[in-house]
Design a protein around this motif. Structure first.
Motif, PDB file in Angstrom:
ATOM      1  N   ASP A 184      20.773 -11.673  -6.238  1.00  0.00           N
ATOM      2  CA  ASP A 184      19.846 -11.234  -5.357  1.00  0.00           C
ATOM      3  C   ASP A 184      19.622 -12.319  -4.406  1.00  0.00           C
ATOM      4  OD1 ASP A 184      19.736  -8.565  -6.076  1.00  0.00           O
ATOM      5  OD2 ASP A 184      17.917  -9.023  -7.181  1.00  0.00           O
ATOM      6  N   GLY A 185      20.269 -13.559  -4.802  1.00  0.00           N
ATOM      7  CA  GLY A 185      20.168 -14.844  -3.970  1.00  0.00           C
ATOM      8  C   GLY A 185      18.832 -15.483  -4.122  1.00  0.00           C
ATOM      9  N   ARG A 186      18.327 -15.263  -5.389  1.00  0.00           N
ATOM     10  CA  ARG A 186      16.778 -15.763  -5.744  1.00  0.00           C
ATOM     11  C   ARG A 186      16.976 -16.957  -6.738  1.00  0.00           C
ATOM     12  NH1 ARG A 186      13.666 -14.382  -1.361  1.00  0.00           N
ATOM     13  NH2 ARG A 186      13.868 -12.058  -0.911  1.00  0.00           N
ATOM     14  N   ASP A 187      16.024 -17.900  -6.723  1.00  0.00           N
ATOM     15  CA  ASP A 187      16.076 -19.192  -7.680  1.00  0.00           C
ATOM     16  C   ASP A 187      15.227 -18.800  -8.965  1.00  0.00           C
ATOM     17  OD1 ASP A 187      16.157 -21.399  -9.069  1.00  0.00           O
ATOM     18  OD2 ASP A 187      15.709 -22.521  -7.580  1.00  0.00           O
ATOM     19  N   PRO A 188      15.552 -18.517 -10.176  1.00  0.00           N
ATOM     20  CA  PRO A 188      14.676 -18.270 -10.970  1.00  0.00           C
ATOM     21  C   PRO A 188      14.061 -19.642 -11.718  1.00  0.00           C
ATOM     22  CG  PRO A 188      16.766 -18.026 -11.969  1.00  0.00           C
ATOM     23  CD  PRO A 188      16.932 -18.205 -10.580  1.00  0.00           C
ATOM     24  N   VAL A 189      14.531 -20.738 -11.062  1.00  0.00           N
ATOM     25  CA  VAL A 189      14.007 -21.941 -11.834  1.00  0.00           C
ATOM     26  C   VAL A 189      12.415 -22.160 -11.451  1.00  0.00           C
ATOM     27  CG1 VAL A 189      14.289 -24.289 -11.931  1.00  0.00           C
ATOM     28  CG2 VAL A 189      16.328 -22.924 -12.035  1.00  0.00           C
ATOM     29  N   PRO A 190      11.972 -22.183 -10.347  1.00  0.00           N
ATOM     30  CA  PRO A 190      10.617 -22.464 -10.187  1.00  0.00           C
ATOM     31  C   PRO A 190       9.694 -21.807 -10.931  1.00  0.00           C
ATOM     32  CG  PRO A 190      11.774 -22.379  -7.994  1.00  0.00           C
ATOM     33  CD  PRO A 190      12.665 -22.032  -8.975  1.00  0.00           C
ATOM     34  N   VAL A 191       9.695 -20.477 -11.128  1.00  0.00           N
ATOM     35  CA  VAL A 191       8.664 -19.468 -11.876  1.00  0.00           C
ATOM     36  C   VAL A 191       8.896 -20.141 -13.320  1.00  0.00           C
ATOM     37  CG1 VAL A 191       8.052 -17.307 -12.716  1.00  0.00           C
ATOM     38  CG2 VAL A 191       8.588 -17.637 -10.426  1.00  0.00           C
ATOM     39  N   ALA A 192      10.164 -20.186 -13.892  1.00  0.00           N
ATOM     40  CA  ALA A 192      10.000 -20.297 -15.299  1.00  0.00           C
ATOM     41  C   ALA A 192       9.802 -21.853 -15.507  1.00  0.00           C
ATOM     42  CB  ALA A 192      11.762 -20.671 -15.635  1.00  0.00           C
ATOM     43  N   ASP A 193       9.824 -22.908 -14.484  1.00  0.00           N
ATOM     44  CA  ASP A 193       9.283 -24.349 -14.860  1.00  0.00           C
ATOM     45  C   ASP A 193       7.585 -24.222 -14.655  1.00  0.00           C
ATOM     46  OD1 ASP A 193      11.578 -25.651 -14.796  1.00  0.00           O
ATOM     47  OD2 ASP A 193      11.690 -26.246 -12.804  1.00  0.00           O
ATOM     48  N   ILE A 194       7.188 -23.376 -13.851  1.00  0.00           N
ATOM     49  CA  ILE A 194       5.680 -23.315 -13.777  1.00  0.00           C
ATOM     50  C   ILE A 194       5.245 -22.791 -15.176  1.00  0.00           C
ATOM     51  CG2 ILE A 194       3.738 -22.309 -12.527  1.00  0.00           C
ATOM     52  CD1 ILE A 194       5.203 -22.586  -9.875  1.00  0.00           C
ATOM     53  N   GLU A 195       5.789 -21.638 -15.808  1.00  0.00           N
ATOM     54  CA  GLU A 195       5.303 -20.917 -16.884  1.00  0.00           C
ATOM     55  C   GLU A 195       5.487 -22.127 -18.221  1.00  0.00           C
ATOM     56  OE1 GLU A 195       4.221 -18.231 -17.723  1.00  0.00           O
ATOM     57  OE2 GLU A 195       4.647 -17.101 -15.920  1.00  0.00           O
ATOM     58  N   ALA A 196       6.543 -22.833 -18.003  1.00  0.00           N
ATOM     59  CA  ALA A 196       6.411 -23.718 -18.986  1.00  0.00           C
ATOM     60  C   ALA A 196       5.692 -24.934 -18.856  1.00  0.00           C
ATOM     61  CB  ALA A 196       7.929 -24.493 -19.326  1.00  0.00           C
ATOM     62  N   TRP A 197       5.331 -25.551 -17.784  1.00  0.00           N
ATOM     63  CA  TRP A 197       4.373 -26.619 -17.585  1.00  0.00           C
ATOM     64  C   TRP A 197       3.098 -25.992 -17.660  1.00  0.00           C
ATOM     65  CZ3 TRP A 197       7.117 -27.707 -11.951  1.00  0.00           C
ATOM     66  CH2 TRP A 197       8.389 -28.586 -12.280  1.00  0.00           C
ATOM     67  N   GLN A 198       2.339 -24.968 -17.508  1.00  0.00           N
ATOM     68  CA  GLN A 198       1.351 -24.635 -17.635  1.00  0.00           C
ATOM     69  C   GLN A 198       0.994 -24.472 -19.102  1.00  0.00           C
ATOM     70  OE1 GLN A 198       0.365 -20.474 -15.903  1.00  0.00           O
ATOM     71  NE2 GLN A 198       1.786 -19.719 -17.613  1.00  0.00           N
ATOM     72  N   THR A 199       2.086 -23.772 -19.923  1.00  0.00           N
ATOM     73  CA  THR A 199       1.984 -24.054 -21.485  1.00  0.00           C
ATOM     74  C   THR A 199       1.832 -25.419 -21.973  1.00  0.00           C
ATOM     75  OG1 THR A 199       3.303 -22.100 -21.510  1.00  0.00           O
ATOM     76  CG2 THR A 199       3.010 -23.444 -23.479  1.00  0.00           C
ATOM     77  N   GLU A 226      12.678 -16.345  -7.056  1.00  0.00           N
ATOM     78  CA  GLU A 226      12.380 -15.022  -7.944  1.00  0.00           C
ATOM     79  C   GLU A 226      11.236 -15.031  -8.596  1.00  0.00           C
ATOM     80  OE1 GLU A 226      15.495 -12.483 -11.187  1.00  0.00           O
ATOM     81  OE2 GLU A 226      14.652 -14.588 -11.630  1.00  0.00           O
ATOM     82  N   GLY A 227      10.436 -13.736  -8.342  1.00  0.00           N
ATOM     83  CA  GLY A 227       9.229 -13.541  -8.844  1.00  0.00           C
ATOM     84  C   GLY A 227       8.174 -14.223  -8.049  1.00  0.00           C
ATOM     85  N   VAL A 228       8.503 -14.318  -6.779  1.00  0.00           N
ATOM     86  CA  VAL A 228       7.289 -14.821  -5.749  1.00  0.00           C
ATOM     87  C   VAL A 228       7.134 -13.917  -4.594  1.00  0.00           C
ATOM     88  CG1 VAL A 228       6.676 -16.735  -4.173  1.00  0.00           C
ATOM     89  CG2 VAL A 228       7.638 -17.243  -6.528  1.00  0.00           C
TER      90      VAL A 228
END
Length: 358
Positions: A184-199, A226-228
């Protein structure tokens, strides 16, 4: 002469004063370092309940209870750097028209001198507040502050942040890399990073993050992630004191951009001029900061080393005096400030992409 008088008093009117808009912003201070403490010494100390995820021991009811060590705490002591902003205002200003004064003048010399002193002291406080905002930015970015100045050798104040909470992404790990985009032309990296960093923050400190501060380029990449899209909530009037417009916005300091999950989202823009007279961003573009009230950030002020103030602990200590020959008034603003992330592992800074905005 008559023509000049007519020019000054009859036809030439001062229409307006164009004020300085490049004033110190205190978003980082107010958001993450709201606590203010003073200390009647050259040092400031903070007691930290370290905490450890221990569990109660299993012991047979027929045996003596197991002796459990008391929970420990540590005291961190810091010596705040000293600030002395000294000025010698131009003696000729009281005999010249002040900024904003009617052409030709309508103030006495004494009134102009008092107005000039107020102008200079206001500027001193503005510069001190910008220095505090810079210290707040450094503490959030690296968990350290490096101080240097005249008679003050370069000194590193290290708050001991876990190295995992200072992140620098490179290569394909950066945000906005086309090779990572999904169909879909979306980047999944930012949301995955934020999830990892908050943990990681939760693991290191037990703190939960409530705010994410973006610089311009990461904000644009986050919006397209992606996811935003469609997941950012824009509070209505009354929820946050004003309505949030999802369109393009900018403000001095930071502008509120909405809520995503448990996070308030902020876009930050501020600058300062360094000791080499080079203007730089307070937080370099390409950076994202995560933190919240659990960090318990503090603005600490040590005592003023001046008998004129009885060595009291004051955030701002202004003084003025006059030398007789040659006549000269001096102004000086003293302070001994330090911005402290009390629970330092409750914040994370990440360089997520190359900056594109100066």
């Amino acid at each position: 002469m008559a023509g000049n008088a007519s020019f000054l008093y009859d036809t030439n009117t001062l229409i307006q004063v164009v004020p300085n808009l490049k004033l110190a912003q205190t978003f980082l201070l107010d958001k993450f370092f709201p606590n203010i403490v003073v200390a009647d010494s050259e040092f400031v100390s903070i007691d930290i309940d370290i905490g450890k995820r221990r569990m109660s021991p299993f012991v047979s009811p027929l045996m003596e209870g197991k002796l459990v060590e008391q929970r420990r705490y540590q005291t961190n002591e810091f010596k705040p750097p000293y600030i002395k902003d000294k000025r010698a205002p131009d003696l000729r200003k009281p005999v010249r028209r002040m900024i904003g004064e009617r052409i030709g003048g309508d103030m006495t010399g004494a009134e102009r001198e008092m107005a000039n002193i107020e102008f200079e002291m206001t500027d001193q406080i503005d510069m001190l507040n910008r220095r505090l905002e810079w210290m707040a930015a450094q503490a959030l970015l690296t968990g350290t502050i490096t101080v240097s100045g005249e008679g003050y050798p370069a000194t590193l104040i290290d708050y001991g942040r876990d190295s995992s909470l200072t992140v620098a992404l490179s290569g394909l790990a950066q945000w906005g890399v086309a090779a990572n985009f999904n169909s879909d032309g979306r980047d999944p990296v930012p949301v995955a990073d934020i999830e990892a960093w908050q943990t990681q923050i939760l693991k290191s400190s037990g703190a939960t993050v409530t705010d994410i501060v973006f610089t311009p380029t990461p904000w644009q990449k986050f919006l397209g992630a992606e996811g935003v899209q469609g997941a950012v909530y824009y509070p209505k009037l009354g929820d946050y004191g004003n309505s949030v417009n999802p369109g393009s916005q900018i403000a001095r300091g930071a502008v509120y951009k909405g809520r995503w999950g448990q996070y308030d989202l902020w876009l930050y823009n501020d600058w300062y001029v360094d000791e080499n007279n080079v203007e730089k961003r307070m937080i370099a573009d390409g950076t994202v900061i995560m933190s919240g009230p659990d960090m318990m950030g503090t603005r600490a002020f040590a005592q003023i080393l001046d008998p004129a103030f009885n060595y009291a602990a004051l955030p701002y200590a202004p003084k003025t005096w006059v030398e007789n020959d040659p006549a000269q008034r001096f102004l000086m603003m003293q302070s001994a400030p330090l911005v402290i992330p009390s629970r330092v592992n409750a914040c994370l800074a990440a360089t997520v992409c190359a900056g594109t905005v100066a």
